[in-house]
Design a protein around this motif. Structure first.
Motif, short mmCIF file in Angstrom:
data_model
loop_
_atom_site.label_atom_id
_atom_site.label_comp_id
_atom_site.label_asym_id
_atom_site.label_seq_id
_atom_site.Cartn_x
_atom_site.Cartn_y
_atom_site.Cartn_z
N PHE A 21 -3.67 -2.88 -11.72
CA PHE A 21 -3.56 -3.16 -10.29
C PHE A 21 -4.42 -2.22 -9.47
O PHE A 21 -4.49 -1.03 -9.76
N VAL A 22 -5.04 -2.77 -8.42
CA VAL A 22 -5.76 -1.97 -7.44
C VAL A 22 -5.12 -2.24 -6.08
O VAL A 22 -5.11 -3.39 -5.61
N ASP A 23 -4.58 -1.20 -5.46
CA ASP A 23 -3.91 -1.33 -4.16
C ASP A 23 -4.95 -1.48 -3.06
O ASP A 23 -5.80 -0.61 -2.88
N ILE A 24 -4.91 -2.60 -2.34
CA ILE A 24 -5.83 -2.83 -1.23
C ILE A 24 -5.10 -2.88 0.10
O ILE A 24 -5.70 -3.24 1.12
N THR A 25 -3.84 -2.49 0.13
CA THR A 25 -3.03 -2.58 1.34
C THR A 25 -3.67 -1.85 2.52
O THR A 25 -3.77 -2.40 3.62
N GLY A 26 -4.09 -0.62 2.31
CA GLY A 26 -4.68 0.17 3.39
C GLY A 26 -5.97 -0.43 3.91
O GLY A 26 -6.21 -0.46 5.12
N ARG A 27 -6.79 -0.94 3.01
CA ARG A 27 -8.05 -1.56 3.43
C ARG A 27 -7.79 -2.85 4.21
O ARG A 27 -8.50 -3.14 5.19
N VAL A 28 -6.78 -3.60 3.80
CA VAL A 28 -6.44 -4.84 4.52
C VAL A 28 -5.91 -4.49 5.91
O VAL A 28 -6.33 -5.09 6.91
N ALA A 29 -5.02 -3.52 6.00
CA ALA A 29 -4.48 -3.11 7.30
C ALA A 29 -5.59 -2.61 8.22
O ALA A 29 -5.60 -2.90 9.42
N ALA A 30 -6.55 -1.86 7.67
CA ALA A 30 -7.67 -1.36 8.47
C ALA A 30 -8.53 -2.52 8.97
O ALA A 30 -8.98 -2.52 10.13
N TRP A 31 -8.75 -3.52 8.13
CA TRP A 31 -9.53 -4.69 8.52
C TRP A 31 -8.86 -5.40 9.69
O TRP A 31 -9.52 -5.78 10.66
N LEU A 53 -4.43 -12.07 -6.90
CA LEU A 53 -3.92 -11.32 -5.75
C LEU A 53 -2.41 -11.42 -5.78
O LEU A 53 -1.86 -12.51 -5.98
N VAL A 54 -1.74 -10.29 -5.60
CA VAL A 54 -0.28 -10.30 -5.59
C VAL A 54 0.25 -9.34 -4.53
O VAL A 54 -0.42 -8.37 -4.17
N ILE A 55 1.44 -9.65 -4.06
CA ILE A 55 2.21 -8.71 -3.25
C ILE A 55 3.30 -8.21 -4.17
O ILE A 55 4.06 -8.99 -4.75
N GLN A 56 3.36 -6.88 -4.32
CA GLN A 56 4.27 -6.33 -5.31
C GLN A 56 4.78 -4.96 -4.87
O GLN A 56 4.30 -4.39 -3.90
N GLU A 57 5.74 -4.45 -5.62
CA GLU A 57 6.35 -3.13 -5.41
C GLU A 57 5.28 -2.05 -5.27
O GLU A 57 4.36 -1.97 -6.08
N ASN A 58 5.42 -1.22 -4.23
CA ASN A 58 4.43 -0.15 -4.04
C ASN A 58 5.01 1.25 -4.22
O ASN A 58 4.32 2.23 -4.00
N ALA A 59 6.27 1.35 -4.64
CA ALA A 59 6.90 2.66 -4.75
C ALA A 59 6.89 3.18 -6.19
O ALA A 59 6.41 4.28 -6.44
N ASP A 60 7.41 2.42 -7.11
CA ASP A 60 7.54 2.87 -8.49
C ASP A 60 6.41 2.27 -9.33
O ASP A 60 6.39 1.07 -9.59
N GLY A 116 7.03 -5.82 3.69
CA GLY A 116 8.30 -5.12 3.57
C GLY A 116 8.08 -3.66 3.20
O GLY A 116 6.98 -3.25 2.78
N THR A 117 9.12 -2.87 3.31
CA THR A 117 9.05 -1.44 3.05
C THR A 117 8.44 -1.11 1.71
O THR A 117 7.66 -0.17 1.59
N TRP A 118 8.76 -1.86 0.68
CA TRP A 118 8.31 -1.55 -0.68
C TRP A 118 7.23 -2.49 -1.17
O TRP A 118 7.02 -2.63 -2.37
N GLN A 119 6.51 -3.15 -0.25
CA GLN A 119 5.50 -4.11 -0.66
C GLN A 119 4.08 -3.57 -0.43
O GLN A 119 3.82 -2.91 0.57
N GLY A 120 3.20 -3.89 -1.37
CA GLY A 120 1.78 -3.61 -1.24
C GLY A 120 1.00 -4.83 -1.67
O GLY A 120 1.51 -5.70 -2.38
#
Length: 147
Positions: A21-31, A53-60, A116-120
């Motif tokens: 997995f490669v987390d792109i959450t921050g780049r998407v939010a910046a866009w 592309l998936v939305i998945q747990e970002n904590a553990d 959601g709180t735990w989603q990326g």
């Protein structure tokens, strides 16, 4: 306030390091933020057939490790596939991409993706070797008026 509907499109290039997995959450939010998007819908689409592309747990991080293992069990390498043009991970990667999907849609509220709180948001690479992946973005909704 003017609430006319606008739309933006763009491409994110994502480097992967092989299966995982490669987390792109921050780049998407910046866009979204750079376009001053306010209220609307953001659609993301990966332009490949061996990554998802998936939305998945970002904590553990164990969740993502377990998902890779589960997908390997669902689409094992040595299952007698006819399509092996690019090696033993080729056809399993196509199966995994079909199962996980090529697009996600995320509502945008007050200029931020409504995760959601735990989603990326992740690019889920199914091939063994590193790749450069493209994720197409499309936002439709309102945007802050320029001052």
């Amino acid at each position: 306030m003017n609430s006319r509907i606008i739309q933006f499109t763009g491409i994110l290039e994502v480097a992967t390091q092989g299966q995982g997995f490669v987390d792109i959450t921050g780049r998407v939010a910046a866009w979204v933020r750079e376009r001053q998007a306010q209220e609307g819908l953001l659609t993301l689409f990966i332009r490949h057939t061996s990554a998802s592309l998936v939305i998945q747990e970002n904590a553990d991080p164990d969740v993502r490790v377990d998902l890779v293992a589960a997908f390997d069990r669902l689409a094992p390498r040595n299952a007698g596939y006819l399509h092996r043009v690019e090696g033993p991970d080729d056809m399993p990667a196509h199966i995994k991409a079909t199962l996980a999907g090529a697009n996600v849609a995320v509502p945008v509220n007050d200029g931020r993706p409504m995760l959601g709180t735990w989603q990326g948001i992740y690019v889920f690479e199914h091939r063994d070797r590193p790749h450069r992946r493209e994720v197409a973005l499309h936002y439709i909704g309102t945007a802050r008026a320029e001052a």
